[in-house]
Design a protein around this motif. Structure first.
Motif, PDB file in Angstrom:
ATOM      1  N   SER A  92      -3.637  -0.608  14.201  1.00  0.00           N
ATOM      2  CA  SER A  92      -3.778  -1.858  13.997  1.00  0.00           C
ATOM      3  C   SER A  92      -5.521  -2.498  13.891  1.00  0.00           C
ATOM      4  O   SER A  92      -5.681  -3.895  13.744  1.00  0.00           O
ATOM      5  CB  SER A  92      -3.653  -2.787  15.549  1.00  0.00           C
ATOM      6  N   PHE A  93      -6.110  -1.463  12.611  1.00  0.00           N
ATOM      7  CA  PHE A  93      -7.158  -1.784  11.966  1.00  0.00           C
ATOM      8  C   PHE A  93      -6.893  -2.039  10.637  1.00  0.00           C
ATOM      9  O   PHE A  93      -6.266  -1.185  10.594  1.00  0.00           O
ATOM     10  CB  PHE A  93      -8.576  -1.047  12.372  1.00  0.00           C
ATOM     11  N   VAL A  94      -7.482  -2.980  10.423  1.00  0.00           N
ATOM     12  CA  VAL A  94      -7.623  -3.182   8.772  1.00  0.00           C
ATOM     13  C   VAL A  94      -9.194  -3.179   8.214  1.00  0.00           C
ATOM     14  O   VAL A  94     -10.177  -3.244   8.714  1.00  0.00           O
ATOM     15  CB  VAL A  94      -7.006  -4.259   8.257  1.00  0.00           C
ATOM     16  N   LEU A  95      -9.371  -2.574   6.406  1.00  0.00           N
ATOM     17  CA  LEU A  95     -10.342  -2.240   6.606  1.00  0.00           C
ATOM     18  C   LEU A  95     -10.813  -3.515   6.026  1.00  0.00           C
ATOM     19  O   LEU A  95     -10.430  -4.741   4.901  1.00  0.00           O
ATOM     20  CB  LEU A  95     -10.272  -1.530   5.319  1.00  0.00           C
ATOM     21  N   PRO A 110      -3.775  -2.083   5.458  1.00  0.00           N
ATOM     22  CA  PRO A 110      -3.546  -1.107   4.661  1.00  0.00           C
ATOM     23  C   PRO A 110      -1.487  -1.096   4.867  1.00  0.00           C
ATOM     24  O   PRO A 110      -0.707  -1.272   6.120  1.00  0.00           O
ATOM     25  CB  PRO A 110      -3.531   0.308   5.292  1.00  0.00           C
ATOM     26  N   LYS A 111      -0.764  -1.137   4.104  1.00  0.00           N
ATOM     27  CA  LYS A 111       0.808  -1.516   3.886  1.00  0.00           C
ATOM     28  C   LYS A 111       1.289  -0.368   3.138  1.00  0.00           C
ATOM     29  O   LYS A 111       1.186   0.088   1.660  1.00  0.00           O
ATOM     30  CB  LYS A 111       1.487  -2.598   3.614  1.00  0.00           C
ATOM     31  N   ILE A 126       0.752  -6.497  -6.084  1.00  0.00           N
ATOM     32  CA  ILE A 126      -0.378  -6.600  -7.250  1.00  0.00           C
ATOM     33  C   ILE A 126      -1.059  -7.268  -6.197  1.00  0.00           C
ATOM     34  O   ILE A 126      -2.591  -6.543  -6.749  1.00  0.00           O
ATOM     35  CB  ILE A 126      -0.332  -6.203  -8.475  1.00  0.00           C
ATOM     36  N   ASN A 127      -1.754  -8.166  -6.199  1.00  0.00           N
ATOM     37  CA  ASN A 127      -3.006  -9.456  -5.578  1.00  0.00           C
ATOM     38  C   ASN A 127      -3.505  -7.982  -4.070  1.00  0.00           C
ATOM     39  O   ASN A 127      -5.210  -8.150  -4.168  1.00  0.00           O
ATOM     40  CB  ASN A 127      -2.457 -10.260  -5.074  1.00  0.00           C
ATOM     41  N   HIS A 128      -2.570  -7.760  -3.760  1.00  0.00           N
ATOM     42  CA  HIS A 128      -2.998  -6.664  -2.628  1.00  0.00           C
ATOM     43  C   HIS A 128      -3.619  -5.012  -2.600  1.00  0.00           C
ATOM     44  O   HIS A 128      -5.347  -5.459  -2.057  1.00  0.00           O
ATOM     45  CB  HIS A 128      -1.528  -6.173  -1.972  1.00  0.00           C
ATOM     46  N   GLY A 129      -3.182  -4.506  -4.167  1.00  0.00           N
ATOM     47  CA  GLY A 129      -4.059  -3.793  -4.290  1.00  0.00           C
ATOM     48  C   GLY A 129      -5.260  -4.166  -4.901  1.00  0.00           C
ATOM     49  O   GLY A 129      -6.205  -2.930  -5.056  1.00  0.00           O
ATOM     50  N   ARG A 147      -6.367   3.662  -7.398  1.00  0.00           N
ATOM     51  CA  ARG A 147      -5.387   5.118  -7.731  1.00  0.00           C
ATOM     52  C   ARG A 147      -4.379   5.129  -7.548  1.00  0.00           C
ATOM     53  O   ARG A 147      -3.192   4.942  -8.317  1.00  0.00           O
ATOM     54  CB  ARG A 147      -5.648   6.319  -8.541  1.00  0.00           C
ATOM     55  N   GLN A 148      -4.237   5.695  -6.101  1.00  0.00           N
ATOM     56  CA  GLN A 148      -2.493   6.493  -5.736  1.00  0.00           C
ATOM     57  C   GLN A 148      -1.955   5.309  -5.691  1.00  0.00           C
ATOM     58  O   GLN A 148      -0.573   5.319  -5.470  1.00  0.00           O
ATOM     59  CB  GLN A 148      -3.297   6.745  -4.208  1.00  0.00           C
ATOM     60  N   TYR A 149      -2.109   3.703  -5.292  1.00  0.00           N
ATOM     61  CA  TYR A 149      -2.595   2.573  -4.522  1.00  0.00           C
ATOM     62  C   TYR A 149      -1.080   2.269  -6.016  1.00  0.00           C
ATOM     63  O   TYR A 149       0.160   1.663  -5.345  1.00  0.00           O
ATOM     64  CB  TYR A 149      -2.660   1.487  -4.278  1.00  0.00           C
TER      65      TYR A 149
END
Length: 166
Positions: A92-95, A110-111, A126-129, A147-149
């Motif tokens: 449930s935690f977001v960065l 993170p999704k 793209i915006n999420h990244g 880069r992984q994303y």
């Protein structure tokens, strides 16, 4: 000489709150909502901004880390949860991350990227990244995270292109 020593000790005490060994105490006091006095003014204002931005959820903070950039600006990194339970689940935690003197804190949830994307959803992903890229530039996530994303998103988009040409 004694006055100089006392002055030096008084000035060093607030710095101890952001030293690596002090992170756990600061994070715990923030998480349980108790004494936020140990945090720097930048940390307090960042957390206040996030509390205001997500006022309906009463965010719970953890894993707070403070470091400096090459330009001597502070960067605050951490996680927060909007869960209403006393001990929120890890998922449930977001960065989040914020730079002193910068814009509003950057928040990244993170999704998992779905295996297929509708054409109308591509810009959203793209915006999420881009938020993840900002956190990487701040030093809040490991280098290579964006880069992984991006590689995974490109793989999904390539798969979509091959399906549409059939």
């Amino acid at each position: 000489m004694k006055r100089l020593f006392a002055l030096g000790a008084c000035l060093a005490i607030p710095l101890l709150a952001v030293a690596p060994c002090g992170h756990q105490a600061v994070a715990q006091s923030v998480l349980d909502g108790s004494d936020k006095k140990a945090a720097t003014p930048f940390t307090r204002s960042t957390l206040k901004t996030l509390e205001t931005r997500f006022a309906g959820g009463h965010p719970r903070f953890r894993k707070l880390a403070l470091h400096s950039t090459a330009e001597k600006k502070q960067v605050l990194c951490g996680e927060f949860s909007l869960s209403t339970v006393k001990a929120p689940a890890d998922d449930s935690f977001v960065l989040f991350g914020a730079t002193e003197g910068g814009d509003a804190p950057v928040v990244y949830e993170p999704k998992d990227i779905p295996t297929e994307l509708d054409f109308r959803e591509v810009n959203q992903w793209i915006n999420h990244g881009a938020d993840l890229e900002d956190l990487e530039e701040m030093g809040c996530v490991p280098e290579g995270s964006y880069r992984q994303y991006s590689d995974k998103l490109n793989l999904v988009l390539q798969h979509r292109k091959t399906n549409t040409t059939r």
